[in-house]
Design a protein around this motif. Structure first.
Motif, PDB file in Angstrom:
ATOM      1  N   ASP A   1       0.823  -1.209   0.000  1.00  0.00           N
ATOM      2  CA  ASP A   1       0.000   0.000   0.000  1.00  0.00           C
ATOM      3  C   ASP A   1       0.862   1.266   0.000  1.00  0.00           C
ATOM      4  OD1 ASP A   1      -2.687  -1.332   2.107  1.00  0.00           O
ATOM      5  OD2 ASP A   1      -2.313  -1.439  -0.052  1.00  0.00           O
ATOM      6  N   ASP A   2       2.067   1.164   0.554  1.00  0.00           N
ATOM      7  CA  ASP A   2       2.954   2.327   0.595  1.00  0.00           C
ATOM      8  C   ASP A   2       3.700   2.540  -0.720  1.00  0.00           C
ATOM      9  OD1 ASP A   2       3.934   1.835   4.080  1.00  0.00           O
ATOM     10  OD2 ASP A   2       2.272   2.928   3.167  1.00  0.00           O
ATOM     11  N   GLY A   3       3.475   1.671  -1.676  1.00  0.00           N
ATOM     12  CA  GLY A   3       4.207   1.801  -2.936  1.00  0.00           C
ATOM     13  C   GLY A   3       5.585   1.171  -2.895  1.00  0.00           C
ATOM     14  N   ASP A   4       5.869   0.373  -1.850  1.00  0.00           N
ATOM     15  CA  ASP A   4       7.113  -0.380  -1.817  1.00  0.00           C
ATOM     16  C   ASP A   4       6.912  -1.689  -2.581  1.00  0.00           C
ATOM     17  OD1 ASP A   4       7.296   0.462   1.704  1.00  0.00           O
ATOM     18  OD2 ASP A   4       8.026   1.597  -0.045  1.00  0.00           O
ATOM     19  N   VAL A   5       8.015  -2.377  -2.857  1.00  0.00           N
ATOM     20  CA  VAL A   5       7.931  -3.671  -3.546  1.00  0.00           C
ATOM     21  C   VAL A   5       8.596  -4.732  -2.680  1.00  0.00           C
ATOM     22  CG1 VAL A   5       8.601  -5.018  -5.568  1.00  0.00           C
ATOM     23  CG2 VAL A   5       7.924  -2.623  -5.823  1.00  0.00           C
ATOM     24  N   ILE A   6       7.862  -5.763  -2.365  1.00  0.00           N
ATOM     25  CA  ILE A   6       8.418  -6.890  -1.613  1.00  0.00           C
ATOM     26  C   ILE A   6       8.685  -8.023  -2.588  1.00  0.00           C
ATOM     27  CG2 ILE A   6       7.927  -8.645   0.145  1.00  0.00           C
ATOM     28  CD1 ILE A   6       6.415  -6.542   1.687  1.00  0.00           C
ATOM     29  N   VAL A   7       9.925  -8.502  -2.594  1.00  0.00           N
ATOM     30  CA  VAL A   7      10.326  -9.566  -3.507  1.00  0.00           C
ATOM     31  C   VAL A   7      10.657 -10.814  -2.689  1.00  0.00           C
ATOM     32  CG1 VAL A   7      11.750 -10.138  -5.504  1.00  0.00           C
ATOM     33  CG2 VAL A   7      11.409  -7.757  -4.878  1.00  0.00           C
ATOM     34  N   GLU A   8      10.165 -11.933  -3.140  1.00  0.00           N
ATOM     35  CA  GLU A   8      10.404 -13.195  -2.433  1.00  0.00           C
ATOM     36  C   GLU A   8      11.091 -14.181  -3.363  1.00  0.00           C
ATOM     37  OE1 GLU A   8       5.922 -12.570  -1.027  1.00  0.00           O
ATOM     38  OE2 GLU A   8       6.636 -14.595  -0.683  1.00  0.00           O
TER      39      GLU A   8
ATOM     40  N   MET B   1      24.769  -6.522  -9.660  1.00  0.00           N
ATOM     41  CA  MET B   1      25.194  -5.334  -8.913  1.00  0.00           C
ATOM     42  C   MET B   1      24.194  -4.184  -9.004  1.00  0.00           C
ATOM     43  SD  MET B   1      29.318  -5.170  -9.391  1.00  0.00           S
ATOM     44  CE  MET B   1      29.293  -5.071 -11.159  1.00  0.00           C
ATOM     45  N   SER B   2      23.137  -4.319  -9.782  1.00  0.00           N
ATOM     46  CA  SER B   2      22.141  -3.258  -9.903  1.00  0.00           C
ATOM     47  C   SER B   2      21.228  -3.266  -8.700  1.00  0.00           C
ATOM     48  CB  SER B   2      21.298  -3.461 -11.171  1.00  0.00           C
ATOM     49  OG  SER B   2      22.094  -3.440 -12.322  1.00  0.00           O
ATOM     50  N   ASN B   3      21.324  -2.201  -7.909  1.00  0.00           N
ATOM     51  CA  ASN B   3      20.495  -2.108  -6.703  1.00  0.00           C
ATOM     52  C   ASN B   3      20.560  -3.411  -5.910  1.00  0.00           C
ATOM     53  OD1 ASN B   3      19.156   0.606  -7.015  1.00  0.00           O
ATOM     54  ND2 ASN B   3      18.568  -0.350  -8.935  1.00  0.00           N
ATOM     55  N   GLN B   4      21.776  -3.857  -5.671  1.00  0.00           N
ATOM     56  CA  GLN B   4      22.005  -5.152  -5.018  1.00  0.00           C
ATOM     57  C   GLN B   4      21.582  -5.131  -3.555  1.00  0.00           C
ATOM     58  OE1 GLN B   4      26.098  -6.931  -3.767  1.00  0.00           O
ATOM     59  NE2 GLN B   4      25.685  -7.748  -5.801  1.00  0.00           N
ATOM     60  N   VAL B   5      20.911  -6.182  -3.170  1.00  0.00           N
ATOM     61  CA  VAL B   5      20.567  -6.402  -1.765  1.00  0.00           C
ATOM     62  C   VAL B   5      21.091  -7.785  -1.391  1.00  0.00           C
ATOM     63  CG1 VAL B   5      18.703  -6.714  -0.103  1.00  0.00           C
ATOM     64  CG2 VAL B   5      18.508  -4.954  -1.863  1.00  0.00           C
TER      65      VAL B   5
ATOM     66  N   PHE C   1      13.792 -16.516   1.151  1.00  0.00           N
ATOM     67  CA  PHE C   1      14.315 -15.232   1.579  1.00  0.00           C
ATOM     68  C   PHE C   1      13.563 -14.122   0.863  1.00  0.00           C
ATOM     69  CE2 PHE C   1      17.130 -14.372  -2.114  1.00  0.00           C
ATOM     70  CZ  PHE C   1      17.248 -15.643  -2.649  1.00  0.00           C
ATOM     71  N   THR C   2      13.578 -12.945   1.487  1.00  0.00           N
ATOM     72  CA  THR C   2      12.750 -11.861   0.983  1.00  0.00           C
ATOM     73  C   THR C   2      13.423 -10.523   1.255  1.00  0.00           C
ATOM     74  OG1 THR C   2      10.535 -10.909   1.083  1.00  0.00           O
ATOM     75  CG2 THR C   2      11.449 -11.697   3.139  1.00  0.00           C
ATOM     76  N   THR C   3      13.028  -9.506   0.499  1.00  0.00           N
ATOM     77  CA  THR C   3      13.510  -8.163   0.749  1.00  0.00           C
ATOM     78  C   THR C   3      12.440  -7.162   0.341  1.00  0.00           C
ATOM     79  OG1 THR C   3      15.415  -6.689   0.516  1.00  0.00           O
ATOM     80  CG2 THR C   3      14.549  -7.655  -1.498  1.00  0.00           C
ATOM     81  N   LYS C   4      12.623  -5.915   0.764  1.00  0.00           N
ATOM     82  CA  LYS C   4      11.691  -4.859   0.391  1.00  0.00           C
ATOM     83  C   LYS C   4      12.481  -3.750  -0.285  1.00  0.00           C
ATOM     84  CE  LYS C   4       9.868  -2.005   3.484  1.00  0.00           C
ATOM     85  NZ  LYS C   4       8.992  -1.450   4.546  1.00  0.00           N
ATOM     86  N   TYR C   5      12.055  -3.398  -1.479  1.00  0.00           N
ATOM     87  CA  TYR C   5      12.593  -2.211  -2.131  1.00  0.00           C
ATOM     88  C   TYR C   5      11.644  -1.068  -1.808  1.00  0.00           C
ATOM     89  CZ  TYR C   5      16.137  -4.676  -4.849  1.00  0.00           C
ATOM     90  OH  TYR C   5      17.245  -5.395  -5.230  1.00  0.00           O
ATOM     91  N   ASP C   6      12.146  -0.139  -0.966  1.00  0.00           N
ATOM     92  CA  ASP C   6      11.309   0.984  -0.559  1.00  0.00           C
ATOM     93  C   ASP C   6      11.031   1.898  -1.738  1.00  0.00           C
ATOM     94  OD1 ASP C   6      12.940   1.313   2.648  1.00  0.00           O
ATOM     95  OD2 ASP C   6      11.135   0.216   2.059  1.00  0.00           O
TER      96      ASP C   6
ATOM     97  N   SER D   1      14.065   5.366  -1.413  1.00  0.00           N
ATOM     98  CA  SER D   1      15.229   4.612  -0.969  1.00  0.00           C
ATOM     99  C   SER D   1      16.491   5.195  -1.569  1.00  0.00           C
ATOM    100  CB  SER D   1      15.085   3.153  -1.395  1.00  0.00           C
ATOM    101  OG  SER D   1      16.288   2.454  -1.172  1.00  0.00           O
ATOM    102  N   THR D   2      17.557   5.177  -0.774  1.00  0.00           N
ATOM    103  CA  THR D   2      18.847   5.591  -1.322  1.00  0.00           C
ATOM    104  C   THR D   2      19.385   4.566  -2.301  1.00  0.00           C
ATOM    105  OG1 THR D   2      19.924   4.592   0.577  1.00  0.00           O
ATOM    106  CG2 THR D   2      19.492   6.958   0.678  1.00  0.00           C
ATOM    107  N   LEU D   3      18.814   3.360  -2.259  1.00  0.00           N
ATOM    108  CA  LEU D   3      19.265   2.335  -3.201  1.00  0.00           C
ATOM    109  C   LEU D   3      18.887   2.708  -4.626  1.00  0.00           C
ATOM    110  CD1 LEU D   3      18.497  -1.133  -1.612  1.00  0.00           C
ATOM    111  CD2 LEU D   3      20.724  -0.184  -2.115  1.00  0.00           C
TER     112      LEU D   3
END
Lengths: 261, 202
Positions: free
Chosen positions: A43-50, A77-81, A91-96, A99-101
């Protein structure tokens, strides 16, 4: 002599055969196998990737993570997490959205973004599949009250100045009201479509906002400030029945206005 | 005078090893080598001592071999890591343009008569050889380098073979061999090979 030779030969052959590490049929079996399972917009416009690791390959896993770009098949290396923990192979991450990323500092709803997972072991690395998303933006923010625009408690006003205060990392602006003087807004994080919470001091944290007016009044903590980004860097701000203290009595602010930054 | 003595000794030596053999081998790499190179065809030439009594005896031999490999991938994905304030993992690659092995070997086998013309011959060899490799390796933000050179190794290989005497002087044979490096850490030569060959007494 004959017996000794046979023993030595037999033992050597047995040892060598048992230590034989047969080559794998497919070269892919040497590398990790990872699958990008989903990429969802919050809802915040972030992206959660699993993602999920289905095989470590021939060696122990070393690193796992995600990458993202506006080009298909993003480079590692592009916007690497890099992810520190696996949970049952997942495993999962959130791209805000902010974000400074991101070199863009926020997702552009008109662009397509590509997300994919990757994993490394002692032999090398492999990528998971790529998932693309477009129209990445936050869900509409719906205030709990309906007000006319550009009014404060029924009194019209205009935006006076709206600078981003980069030294404090806050987003400040002022709105000049005919009857209520100047309204000061200080957001603790970049303005975006979101419900911010008021705080009664001038050092708001992320997702908080200080709203003060005149020289001494300010909204009490805990009220909601509804911010809707109507277009890039253009916002509609609504406050519904937010209390403040004036001369030892409690008054309320109802306001809705459009704010260009 | 010295030269004449050496020549005589060599002649005696080669006279003792009066069987010459040519063997074609099918090489199946294992271990780390099996990840990089495909199975290959190689060849060996060797000399064996000839004994009048062919029933059961120890027979030494020595020879040379050569194998030319092709890699399983044109480009192998490899990983670089940069560790400073944060950690960055970089996707690199290695491309091999040459991967050959050449070696000397010497060993002994024990011949066991199974039938009138058929013999079983288990044996052990010691190899001394070198790998000749050329590659280009790139690790983004870290290095981009090429390498061409070789490294020596000492290996050991137990083998088992079957010899069939077509005549007293002509033998066809087959062998299965397990090749390993004697120095444990350098294990990039491990392979099995299966060969057939022809041996002639002269």
């Amino acid at each position: 002599m004959k017996k000794q030779f046979i023993y030595i030969f037999g033992l050597t052959a047995l040892f060598m055969t048992l230590s034989c590490h047969k080559a794998k049929k497919s070269i892919k079996d040497y590398y990790p196998v990872v699958e990008t399972r989903a990429a969802t917009i919050t809802d915040d416009g972030d992206v959660i990737v699993e993602a999920q690791i289905t095989s470590d390959g021939d060696q122990q896993l070393e690193y796992i993570g995600f990458c993202m770009d506006t080009l298909p098949d993003p480079n590692m290396m592009s916007n690497q997490v890099i992810i520190e923990e696996l949970s049952g192979g997942n495993f999962t991450t959130k791209y805000d959205n902010i974000s400074t990323l991101l070199p863009y500092h926020s997702f552009d709803p008109n662009k397509t973004y590509y997300f994919r997972s990757w994993a490394t072991n002692g032999n090398g690395y492999s990528y998971g599949n790529t998932i693309s998303l477009t129209n990445i933006k936050s869900a509409p923010v719906v205030p709990t009250c309906t007000l006319n625009t550009n009014q404060l408690n029924g009194s019209p006003y205009t935006i006076v100045t709206a600078p981003y205060n980069s030294s404090n990392n806050t987003w400040d602006f002022q709105a000049q009201s005919q009857f209520y003087g100047t309204l000061y807004f200080k957001f603790g994080s970049k303005m975006r479509s979101k419900v911010f919470t008021t705080i009664n001091h001038q050092t708001p944290n992320e997702n908080q906002v200080y709203v003060g007016f005149n020289s001494s009044e300010f909204l009490q903590s805990g009220s909601k400030v509804y911010v809707q980004e109507t277009s890039p860097n253009n916002y509609e701000i609504t406050i519904c029945n937010a209390p403040y203290t004036l001369n030892s009595s409690t008054s309320y602010v109802n306001t809705r206005f459009v704010c260009p930054l | 005078m010295k030269k004449i003595v050496v020549i005589i000794l060599l002649l005696n030596f080669f006279t003792a090893f009066s069987q010459v053999a040519l063997k074609v081998i099918y090489v199946r790499p294992t271990g780390p080598m099996g990840m990089v190179v495909k199975p290959a065809i190689g060849g060996e030439v060797f000399f064996k001592a000839f004994e009048e009594d062919q029933d059961e005896n120890f027979i030494p031999r020595f020879g040379i071999g050569f194998i030319k490999f092709a890699t399983r991938l044109d480009t192998f994905p490899v990983t670089g890591v940069i560790t400073s304030n944060t950690t960055t993992v970089t996707p690199g690659y290695i491309t091999y343009s040459k991967f050959n092995m050449a070696y000397f070997f010497g060993g002994v086998e024990y011949r066991i008569k199974l039938h009138k013309k058929l013999y079983l011959s288990p044996g052990i060899d010691i190899n001394v050889g070198s790998k000749s490799i050329s590659y280009q390796a790139k690790y983004p933000l870290i290095s981009d380098q090429g390498y061409s050179g070789g490294s020596a190794y000492i290996g050991i290989r137990p083998r088992i073979g079957l010899d069939f005497f077509i005549t007293e002087d002509i033998v066809v044979f087959s062998e299965a061999t397990r090749n390993m490096n004697l120095v444990v850490k350098e294990a990039f030569i491990a392979h099995n090979d299966y060969g057939i060959g022809l041996r002639i007494n002269f």
